[in-house]
Design a protein around this motif. Structure first.
Motif, short mmCIF file in Angstrom:
data_model
loop_
_atom_site.label_atom_id
_atom_site.label_comp_id
_atom_site.label_asym_id
_atom_site.label_seq_id
_atom_site.Cartn_x
_atom_site.Cartn_y
_atom_site.Cartn_z
N ASP A 217 0.79 -1.41 0.17
CA ASP A 217 -0.09 -0.06 0.28
C ASP A 217 0.78 0.82 0.09
OD1 ASP A 217 -2.26 -1.10 -0.20
OD2 ASP A 217 -2.46 -1.70 2.11
N CYS A 218 0.13 2.63 -0.83
CA CYS A 218 1.47 3.25 -0.24
C CYS A 218 0.27 4.92 0.00
CB CYS A 218 1.52 3.70 -2.13
SG CYS A 218 3.00 4.84 -2.64
N LEU A 219 0.59 5.24 0.67
CA LEU A 219 0.04 6.55 0.54
C LEU A 219 0.35 8.09 -0.13
CD1 LEU A 219 -1.39 7.36 4.50
CD2 LEU A 219 -2.21 6.42 1.88
N CYS B 168 0.79 12.43 -5.93
CA CYS B 168 0.35 11.74 -4.63
C CYS B 168 -0.95 12.31 -4.50
CB CYS B 168 2.02 11.37 -3.78
SG CYS B 168 3.44 10.53 -4.94
N PRO C 49 -4.60 4.01 -4.37
CA PRO C 49 -3.64 3.28 -3.03
C PRO C 49 -2.96 1.79 -2.63
CG PRO C 49 -5.99 4.29 -2.08
CD PRO C 49 -6.17 4.37 -3.85
N GLU C 50 -3.93 0.67 -3.53
CA GLU C 50 -3.57 -0.49 -3.47
C GLU C 50 -2.89 -1.05 -4.69
OE1 GLU C 50 -6.29 -3.87 -2.09
OE2 GLU C 50 -7.64 -1.99 -3.19
N LEU D 117 -9.74 2.80 2.11
CA LEU D 117 -9.27 2.91 1.18
C LEU D 117 -9.87 4.04 0.55
CD1 LEU D 117 -8.11 -0.63 -0.05
CD2 LEU D 117 -6.92 1.02 0.48
N LEU E 167 -9.48 7.90 1.27
CA LEU E 167 -8.06 8.48 0.26
C LEU E 167 -8.54 7.97 -1.04
CD1 LEU E 167 -6.05 5.41 2.04
CD2 LEU E 167 -6.11 7.95 2.44
#
Lengths: 373, 140
Positions: free
Chosen positions: A120-122, A163, A169-170, A219, A222
């Motif tokens: 995962d990434c924010l 970003c 995010p996934e 998720l 976001l």
């Protein structure tokens, strides 16, 4: 297929990076299940860089690195394009997996020999911001960042332009996914996203677990926030480039360094037309062109370069924003490519980076479509 | 001042449209002399960069001629060209460049008339649109 598994600290005092390293990455290497693992590692100068690890002693690896110097899909291409080993594992963010999907369709990577470990990434920050944070806070912000990821909270951590607007995010696909968002305290939830992933996790004796209750909601929130941010940004930006003169204005400070092209994971050509003899002209030709218009900009063909790139890779653009991060003149390339790319993708009903089965729009056709008929 | 005469760069497929243009000539069909014809082996060999370079260097329009569906010498080049050119038009349109400046037509070797008509109507369209503003812009 999505079986959930769990790695937990069981009371040991470990940060999540070393937790995942000791229970997932190290065993993968020790049991010789993979030839190597591509993942971010701390350098002696304190930076966090992509590295290919072979030694099972995995100290100082950061699978939640707050900085991303390249889109690692490019590195996977290096690792698998020619004579790949049996199996190499790569820890990849959503935008990296998405780029990888496009590169697979462009026949630049070999997924057969790759174990994709998604994470995962924010968002990541620009290298300059990372340097500033490092100088101000040492390594503290890295741990803070990992905790924020688990909570699905963006906070006020600086993020790259891409970003801020990212709605992924996934990862879209993986063998194993580190589903950090929504993982509980002192644990990391893993998802087996493919049969192979399941096989690997079984082999490593990682315990099965319940999936996270909060993950889906986090998720969605976001995605909603970033989508709103993008729509708001467009209100100002879209009108700016509605006209070609607007685009010329935005590209005004372009120095034609081709950094954007080099940083772009989709731009895969070993020899780009813009650096071939085609664009090497005799001096008198420039003079002739200058004569026609009164003067010409040097180096010439700036607009041609960007428009051509839009046409060549726009349909596959996954908006990772590495182009903009690499631009020394701060040209809003991400916004241009995301806006124009998404509109073109919509026109061809194509979503890049999602589905390996869906062919690239320009490699296929239907008999009855578009004009002329 | 003389009436604006648009310049059109025409990429014509060797197997169909170029022969069609040739037929227009040998049949002595009258049509405006505004095109600069370039013979290419297939309409699908026309990379977007050719179209863009022509427009950015002052062409008022670009015409691409390919074989009719089913007639492509390379089986499906014309279909692929259609997608590629649709993309170019779609992208240019977003920057306010009129779609009519890029024109893809299926013209067979026996369609001298169609070639002449295509050029005539394109010249009319371009006259209505006026000169390509990039022609005089030195900052590109």
């Amino acid at each position: 297929m999505k079986k959930t598994y769990k790695i937990s600290a069981r009371g040991r005092d470990e940060d999540i990076s070393s937790l995942v390293a000791s229970q997932l990455f190290t065993p993968l290497l020790e049991k010789n299940l993979v030839d190597g693992i591509l993942l971010p590692r701390k350098s002696s100068a304190g930076g966090i860089v992509a590295s290919l690890l072979k030694n099972p002693d995995l100290s100082e690896v950061y699978f939640t690195s707050p900085v991303q110097l390249v889109n690692a899909a490019q590195l996977v291409s290096d690792l698998t394009f020619k004579e790949p080993g049996d199996k190499v594992a790569a820890l990849l963010r959503p935008c990296e997996v998405r780029a990888l999907v496009e590169l697979e369709k462009l026949q630049q990577v070999d997924l057969e020999h790759l174990l994709i470990i998604g994470v995962d990434c924010l968002g990541t920050c620009e290298p300059a911001e990372f340097k500033r944070l490092k100088e101000e806070q040492g390594d503290e912000h890295i741990a803070e960042r990992a905790e924020a990821l688990r909570a699905g909270q963006v906070g006020d951590f600086p993020r790259r332009e891409a970003c801020k607007f990212c709605q992924d995010p996934e990862v879209p696909l993986a063998d194993i996914n580190l589903a950090l968002i929504g993982s509980g305290k002192e644990e990391v939830l893993l998802e087996a996203r493919s049969e192979e992933g399941e096989k690997f996790l079984a082999e490593l004796n990682i315990e099965e677990a319940e999936s996270s209750e909060t993950r889906k909601e986090l998720l969605e929130a976001l995605i909603r926030d970033n989508k709103a941010a993008w729509e708001q940004e467009l209100e100002n930006f879209a009108a700016r480039i509605e006209d070609i003169s607007g685009l010329i204005e935005v590209l005004d400070l372009c120095r034609t360094c081709f950094n954007c092209r080099t940083a772009c994971p989709i731009c895969y050509c070993r020899e780009c037309v813009f650096t071939t003899l085609t664009f090497e002209h005799e001096g008198r030709k420039y003079i002739k062109w200058a004569e026609r218009k009164g003067s010409i900009k040097m180096p010439s063909d700036t607009l041609l370069f960007h428009l051509t790139r839009l046409n060549h890779m726009g349909l596959s653009c996954i908006a990772c924003g590495q182009c903009e991060s690499a631009c020394p003149s701060d040209i809003p390339l991400l916004k241009i490519f995301k806006l124009i790319g998404e509109r073109a993708q919509e026109y061809f009903s194509y979503i890049p980076g999602e589905n390996l089965e869906e062919p690239l729009p320009l490699t296929t056709y239907q008999e009855d479509e578009f004009e002329p008929k | 001042m003389a009436e604006f005469e648009p310049k059109i760069v025409a990429f014509l497929c060797n197997w169909c449209s170029y022969a069609g243009a040739d037929l227009a000539g040998t049949s002595r069909i009258q049509y405006p002399p505004n095109t600069r014809n370039i013979r290419v082996m297939c309409s699908s060999s026309v990379d977007p960069i050719y179209i863009l370079k022509a427009l950015l260097n002052g062409a008022d329009g670009v015409l691409i001629g390919g074989c009719h569906p089913g007639d492509c010498h390379y089986v499906s080049g014309n279909y692929k060209a259609r997608r590629r050119i649709t993309l170019v038009k779609q992208i240019l349109k977003q920057f306010g460049i009129d779609e009519k400046r890029v024109n893809f037509k299926f013209i067979s070797a026996s369609e001298g008339n169609k070639f002449a008509e295509t050029v005539s109507s394109m010249v009319d369209d371009l006259k209505e649109l006026g000169p390509n503003s990039l022609k005089t812009n030195w900052e590109i």
